[in-house]
Design a protein around this motif. Structure first.
Motif, PDB file in Angstrom:
ATOM      1  N   GLY A  16     -15.849  70.647 -41.601  1.00 49.66           N
ATOM      2  CA  GLY A  16     -17.297  70.764 -41.715  1.00 49.66           C
ATOM      3  C   GLY A  16     -18.020  69.427 -41.739  1.00 49.66           C
ATOM      4  N   THR A  17     -17.280  68.315 -41.558  1.00 47.67           N
ATOM      5  CA  THR A  17     -17.880  66.979 -41.573  1.00 47.67           C
ATOM      6  C   THR A  17     -17.313  66.166 -40.415  1.00 47.67           C
ATOM      7  N   ALA A  32     -13.533  57.499 -43.850  1.00 47.20           N
ATOM      8  CA  ALA A  32     -14.305  56.850 -42.790  1.00 47.20           C
ATOM      9  C   ALA A  32     -14.663  57.885 -41.744  1.00 47.20           C
ATOM     10  N   GLU A  33     -15.751  57.633 -41.018  1.00 50.28           N
ATOM     11  CA  GLU A  33     -16.118  58.498 -39.900  1.00 50.28           C
ATOM     12  C   GLU A  33     -15.524  57.998 -38.589  1.00 50.28           C
ATOM     13  N   ASP A  34     -15.188  56.734 -38.521  1.00 49.07           N
ATOM     14  CA  ASP A  34     -14.680  56.116 -37.294  1.00 49.07           C
ATOM     15  C   ASP A  34     -13.148  56.062 -37.327  1.00 49.07           C
ATOM     16  N   PRO A  35     -12.469  56.737 -36.394  1.00 54.23           N
ATOM     17  CA  PRO A  35     -11.001  56.720 -36.390  1.00 54.23           C
ATOM     18  C   PRO A  35     -10.416  55.316 -36.239  1.00 54.23           C
ATOM     19  N   VAL A  36     -11.079  54.460 -35.467  1.00 52.99           N
ATOM     20  CA  VAL A  36     -10.580  53.095 -35.287  1.00 52.99           C
ATOM     21  C   VAL A  36     -10.649  52.333 -36.606  1.00 52.99           C
TER      22      VAL A  36
END
Length: 51
Positions: A16-17, A32-36
């Motif tokens: 859901g996020t 974190a939202e950024d996989p990198v």
């Protein structure tokens, strides 16, 4: 290719996020939202493992 080190890195998606929750082999946790950014944090051990 290098031999496995036995270290386990775990990254879970928070349903859901757009948030990823990572757990390093040392037990440190990070979101974190950024996989990198997540992988940089994980592989930057031990730097960055205070947050």
């Amino acid at each position: 290719m290098t031999a496995p080190t036995g270290e386990i890195y775990r990254i879970d998606w928070v349903p859901g996020t757009d948030v990823l929750h990572g757990t390093c082999h040392c037990g440190a946790e990070h979101t974190a939202e950024d996989p990198v950014a997540m992988w940089e944090w994980m592989l930057g051990h031990p730097e960055g493992h205070t947050s």
